[in-house]
Design an enzyme around this catalytic site. Structure first.
Site, PDB file in Angstrom:
ATOM      1  N   ASP A 170      16.040 -33.660  10.352  1.00 48.63           N
ATOM      2  CA  ASP A 170      16.504 -33.008  11.580  1.00 48.63           C
ATOM      3  C   ASP A 170      18.025 -32.867  11.591  1.00 48.63           C
ATOM      4  O   ASP A 170      18.659 -33.003  12.639  1.00 48.63           O
ATOM      5  CB  ASP A 170      16.068 -33.796  12.826  1.00 48.63           C
ATOM      6  CG  ASP A 170      14.613 -34.218  12.767  1.00 48.63           C
ATOM      7  OD1 ASP A 170      13.844 -33.526  12.097  1.00 48.63           O
ATOM      8  OD2 ASP A 170      14.266 -35.235  13.391  1.00 48.63           O
ATOM      9  N   GLY A 206      13.120 -20.743  60.528  1.00 49.29           N
ATOM     10  CA  GLY A 206      14.420 -21.395  60.420  1.00 49.29           C
ATOM     11  C   GLY A 206      15.539 -20.406  60.652  1.00 49.29           C
ATOM     12  O   GLY A 206      15.350 -19.363  61.286  1.00 49.29           O
ATOM     13  N   PRO A 212      10.470 -25.837  60.816  1.00 50.87           N
ATOM     14  CA  PRO A 212      11.747 -26.338  61.332  1.00 50.87           C
ATOM     15  C   PRO A 212      11.593 -27.669  62.057  1.00 50.87           C
ATOM     16  O   PRO A 212      10.492 -28.193  62.200  1.00 50.87           O
ATOM     17  CB  PRO A 212      12.151 -25.241  62.319  1.00 50.87           C
ATOM     18  CG  PRO A 212      10.829 -24.785  62.885  1.00 50.87           C
ATOM     19  CD  PRO A 212       9.833 -24.883  61.751  1.00 50.87           C
ATOM     20  N   HIS A 239      12.529 -28.774  17.577  1.00 51.81           N
ATOM     21  CA  HIS A 239      12.602 -30.233  17.688  1.00 51.81           C
ATOM     22  C   HIS A 239      12.796 -30.618  19.153  1.00 51.81           C
ATOM     23  O   HIS A 239      13.690 -30.090  19.819  1.00 51.81           O
ATOM     24  CB  HIS A 239      13.771 -30.762  16.856  1.00 51.81           C
ATOM     25  CG  HIS A 239      13.813 -32.268  16.794  1.00 51.81           C
ATOM     26  ND1 HIS A 239      12.964 -32.993  15.990  1.00 51.81           N
ATOM     27  CD2 HIS A 239      14.580 -33.175  17.434  1.00 51.81           C
ATOM     28  CE1 HIS A 239      13.222 -34.285  16.136  1.00 51.81           C
ATOM     29  NE2 HIS A 239      14.195 -34.417  17.021  1.00 51.81           N
ATOM     30  N   CYS A 262      13.450 -21.517  69.573  1.00 51.90           N
ATOM     31  CA  CYS A 262      13.773 -20.271  68.866  1.00 51.90           C
ATOM     32  C   CYS A 262      13.844 -19.075  69.809  1.00 51.90           C
ATOM     33  O   CYS A 262      14.607 -18.141  69.569  1.00 51.90           O
ATOM     34  CB  CYS A 262      12.764 -20.019  67.757  1.00 51.90           C
ATOM     35  SG  CYS A 262      11.056 -20.066  68.290  1.00 51.90           S
ATOM     36  N   GLN A 298       3.618 -31.447   8.829  1.00 49.46           N
ATOM     37  CA  GLN A 298       3.505 -31.681   7.394  1.00 49.46           C
ATOM     38  C   GLN A 298       4.886 -31.645   6.726  1.00 49.46           C
ATOM     39  O   GLN A 298       5.815 -31.020   7.245  1.00 49.46           O
ATOM     40  CB  GLN A 298       2.594 -30.620   6.766  1.00 49.46           C
ATOM     41  CG  GLN A 298       1.153 -30.687   7.262  1.00 49.46           C
ATOM     42  CD  GLN A 298       0.312 -29.576   6.675  1.00 49.46           C
ATOM     43  OE1 GLN A 298       0.719 -28.421   6.649  1.00 49.46           O
ATOM     44  NE2 GLN A 298      -0.878 -29.914   6.204  1.00 49.46           N
TER      45      GLN A 298
END
Length: 909
Positions: free
Chosen positions: A164, A657, A579, A128, A714, A110
């Site tokens: 603004d 990993g 991995p 804004h 691993c 408004q």
């Protein structure tokens, strides 16, 4: 003592909050944004003396008014504040009566008179959605996207009599992804961060620390409000400009074009990363060439020959369709409702009545939007229907696609029956003729049951390490893709059937998926081989599903007649990062336990090996796994992996990993939301070979411990300790066997040793060998790249390795055997050396003396000990490491517990 300490802490916290400066505020605004700002300011202790918002619409109050009225805060609903540019005296008088010290204006639509703006002691601040001074005006977000800005954001500024143009108090910014829309920017950043910024701004003012930074006119812009009348797309532009225009108007007011003489609104635009699939031409007014209706949507071309994809089309009567169905003839035949479905339909009719309060009766022909419903009502309809019918997969977009009550019910019933699930899965494949078969490989992200391009349109090449050639281009997921995948997984967990499903039924689906994986075993193995360089091997997902809700009565009952029992429940949305050395096996190990426990999943495969995970996604859809339960995101660890670690809606993360990355993940998981973590990290696994071993077996299995899967393992034996009296013979026999080893194409069944996974890793292995030589270790065999195309490394042997050397301490993750002697009979000495490492993943011992074997295995500080064997894992046995090799377990019942939480319930009877 604990109780007392917590009370002191609470009192300290409360008192410090109490003595902060607080203000009397007037909130002037509307919408959910205004409601959240209001609620958060009150939580911070500020006093809201009045809320000024818009009048009720069709008998429904604005969300800000609803919240304020519930709290007993004075609420004023003025239709307007001025007439013919002049303030309305009674409105201004009512406002001044509340005695505000500051006006806070979140989403204020408004025109507020300046004598109200300037009235409070501290004036007025307003939000804004632009990084002022750029894009002043009501359509600021739209223009951010239309112009293709790389940054978006918002400003909190001091209101003045300009447009603004008041001084800046605070600004925040974020990156704009190539396929962002107003909605995605708003939901991801402008809404949540804007609320925080408004609250922070008020506190800065209260503390006397708020800046007033004048806006520069340099770079200031103003663009008009975007309406349907000026939203037509100019098709005579490059593709990116067309895309920016469409996404800048999505969903309001909508960008339009003309097709077959009809005005059509375009929604859901994304830049097309790869080539367009086959489709049917469609003339588009003003376009440089015809569009193409494909199974993925409508492809449009710019003047530069590049393409974009539009997902949905809306006609002038409000009807929205999938662009892919533009040429579909007529409507699908209606389904006959069962008695139970008719009852549900009437319940949904009542939901429509509650929302469309201005409509006397909801008929079959009642149109949701023509009856006055707005976008907020769409969200309400979806949420209320999902509450009524738990497990239904319903999106706001579904309402736009079925706007009349009859169409909505038809769509809902088909969704309820699952009739549209199979036809919704659309897969674009990259194909390759290899190994006497046609490989069909999905290459897009898999999000919420659909394959789709990355939001930013980016792709990357995945490479065949056997010859360095490009297999195909794969979607390069963005942070926005992660957020959408997590949202889908969260929706599937809390609203879908998966978490509530009987574990037996869930197991049936997983076994069906396992059957499909076995049916496609050769295809999966071949894809894995060309993507990772591994010699083909099968992997099964089945065998892990079991009950996740377990009750056990308390073993101790007191005189109060209490019954205590425990219940194991799924955690929620889980992330898994796997991995590149065993892409499919690691996926199976981790996702089986995660899914069997009832969780939903967002999985990131390694960037260099994404293809089997995406094929797995396709098979999961065919197995009937509900949408959103499984999501697969190829891409970089730095972007996708980091966002998964940081994401507040993920409750558990499983990672395999390197140790440095594992540490970073653990830190991020702690700082974000303290999510549960399981880590399987690096290793430097010792293998002790005593002189009383079975030499043939020790040579064979010792080589396997190092060279299996090209050393990209691993649990590979990172260091061998060989008893002095057999050392020379052992090395001689290993070298003799290495000379017989065939190095070549992993798809050749006679190949013993394939290529390293990718070029960068091979270079790292060569550098590792150079360090070993410089430190004084003896290179007995190998140490060089094989002279042939591809990323092939010679199997390598180092002897004379001393404890202080780099290669004695650090993992190579390649085909490099690192050997040290130990004195005959020095069992405790070699144990000290073997345990002198920060890693503790696996270990091994070879001896015929069972007492010695047990003595050594009990003292080796590692999660797994192999005795007279190596690399033999069992799906029923837990697998995981100690120390800096991580924590948590894969496989066995322990793995299932990693993805469950235990709740204790006490009942007095």
């Amino acid at each position: 003592m604990l109780w007392t300490a917590s009370q002191v802490l609470r009192k300290f916290s409360t008192s410090s909050n109490y003595y902060q400066n607080k203000l009397k505020l007037a909130i002037i605004g509307q919408s959910l944004f205004g409601q959240e700002v209001y609620s958060n300011l009150r939580k911070q202790g500020h006093k809201v003396v009045g809320v000024f918002t818009v009048p009720d619409k069709d008998g429904k109050a604005d969300p800000l008014a609803v919240a304020a009225e519930k709290d007993g805060t004075p609420v004023f609903k003025f239709p307007r504040w001025r007439v013919k540019g002049k303030p309305i005296p009674e409105v201004v008088e009512a406002y001044k009566a509340v005695g505000a010290e500051l006006n806070v204006m979140p989403f204020c639509s408004q025109f507020i008179p300046m004598n109200v703006i300037d009235d409070p002691k501290h004036g007025s601040i307003i939000y804004h959605p632009s990084i002022l001074p750029l894009h002043r005006g009501a359509s600021a977000i739209n223009w951010t996207l239309i112009h293709g800005d790389k940054k978006a954001g918002f400003s909190v500024f001091w209101a003045d009599d300009g447009l603004d143009t008041g001084p800046i108090l605070l600004q925040r910014e974020c990156a704009v992804e190539p396929n962002d829309t107003v909605d995605t920017l708003y939901n991801r950043f402008l809404f949540p961060e804007g609320i925080k910024a408004m609250v922070e701004s008020v506190q800065l003012i209260a503390d006397g620390k708020a800046p007033r930074i004048p806006q520069s006119e340099e770079g200031a812009t103003y663009e008009g409000i975007q309406k349907k009348s000026n939203a037509k797309v100019n098709m005579a532009q490059p593709a990116e400009a067309i895309h920016n225009w469409i996404r800048g108007h999505d969903k309001v007011p909508g960008a339009t074009t003309v097709i077959d003489g009809l005005t059509v609104t375009l929604y859901g635009s994304s830049m097309l990363g790869g080539s367009a699939p086959a489709g049917q031409p469609l003339e588009i007014e003003g376009a440089s060439q015809p569009g193409l209706v494909t199974k993925n949507g409508l492809v449009l071309y710019g003047t530069d020959g590049k393409a974009l994809l539009v997902k949905n089309l809306q006609f002038e009567d409000g009807k929205m369709i999938s662009a892919a169905k533009y040429f579909s003839s007529g409507e699908s035949s209606s389904v006959e409702l069962t008695d139970d479905e008719k009852k549900i339909a009437e319940e949904i009719r009542n939901i429509w009545k509650g929302i469309l309060s201005n409509v006397p009766a909801v008929e079959d022909t009642t149109d949701f939007f023509k009856s006055g419903a707005a976008s907020m009502d769409v969200v309400r309809l979806v949420e209320e229907v999902k509450q009524k019918c738990a497990g239904i997969q319903l999106q706001t977009e579904d309402v736009y696609m079925a706007t009349t009550f009859q169409d909505f019910i038809q769509m809902f019933v088909r969704r309820l029956r699952g009739e549209d699930q199979e036809e919704e899965l659309v897969v674009d494949y990259a194909t390759k003729e290899i190994n006497n078969m046609t490989l069909k490989m999905p290459y897009q992200c898999f999000i919420n049951g659909n394959f789709e391009d990355a939001e930013n349109g980016k792709v990357y090449d995945t490479i065949n390490p056997t010859d360095g050639s490009v297999i195909c281009k794969v979607a390069y997921a963005s942070v926005g893709d992660v957020d959408r995948a997590v949202a889908a997984a969260k929706e599937a967990f809390y609203e879908g059937p998966w978490g509530r499903m009987n574990p037996r039924d869930r197991g049936t689906m997983l076994f069906k998926l396992a059957d499909l994986m076995e049916e496609h075993e050769e295809e999966l193995a071949t894809i894995e081989s060309i993507d990772s360089g591994a010699v083909p091997s099968g992997t099964s997902l089945a065998g892990v599903t079991r009950s996740t809700a377990r009750r056990s009565p308390s073993t101790k009952r007191g005189p109060n007649r209490n019954l205590t029992f425990t219940k194991r429940e799924p955690i929620g949305v889980c992330a898994i990062i796997i991995p590149w050395n065993y892409p499919l096996m690691m996926l199976a190990w981790k996702s089986a336990a995660c899914l069997a426990a009832g969780n939903t999943l967002v999985l990131k495969p390694a960037q260099v090996t994404p293809l089997t995970a995406l094929k797995f996604a396709e098979l999961s859809a065919k197995a009937g796994i509900p949408k959103g339960v499984i999501n697969i995101l190829p891409g970089s660890g730095g972007m996708v992996g980091q966002r998964l670690s940081d994401h507040p809606d993920i409750r558990k993360l499983g990672f395999t990993g390197s140790t440095p990355i594992g540490k970073q993940i653990m830190k991020s998981c702690a700082l974000s939301n303290l999510k549960k973590v399981s880590l399987e990290l690096g290793g430097k696994s010792p293998l002790i070979i005593f002189s009383d071993c079975d030499m043939d077996k020790a040579v064979r299995m010792g080589m396997s411990s190092v060279y299996f899967n090209k050393g990209e393992n691993c649990i590979a034996a990172g260091r061998l300790f060989v008893e002095e009296s057999i050392h020379d013979e052992y090395i001689s026999r290993v070298v003799e066997e290495l000379k017989k080893m065939k190095i070549g194409d992993p798809l050749d069944r006679s190949t013993d040793h394939g290529p390293q996974n990718h070029k960068a890793h091979m270079v790292k292995l060569l550098e590792y060998c150079e360090v070993g030589l410089k430190e004084g270790a003896t290179l007995v065999y190998g140490g060089k790249q094989v002279d042939r195309p591809g990323f092939f490394m010679e199997p390598t042997v180092f002897t004379g390795v001393e404890d202080h050397m780099f290669i004695a301490k650090e993992e190579s993750f390649g085909p490099i055997m690192v050997v040290s002697k130990f004195k005959d009979g020095d069992v405790d000495g070699v144990l000290r050396r073997a345990n002198d490492t920060e890693y503790g993943l696996a270990s091994g011992v070879f001896t015929r003396d069972i007492n010695k074997a047990m003595y050594v295995s009990e003292r080796l500080d590692a999660g797994t000990v192999f005795v007279n064997t190596y690399n033999k894992t069992d799906v029923a046995s837990p697998f995981g490491g100690f120390k800096q090799s991580g924590f948590g377990k894969d496989l066995g019942e322990d793995a299932l517990l990693e993805y469950l939480k235990t709740k204790a319930i006490t009942v007095e009877y």
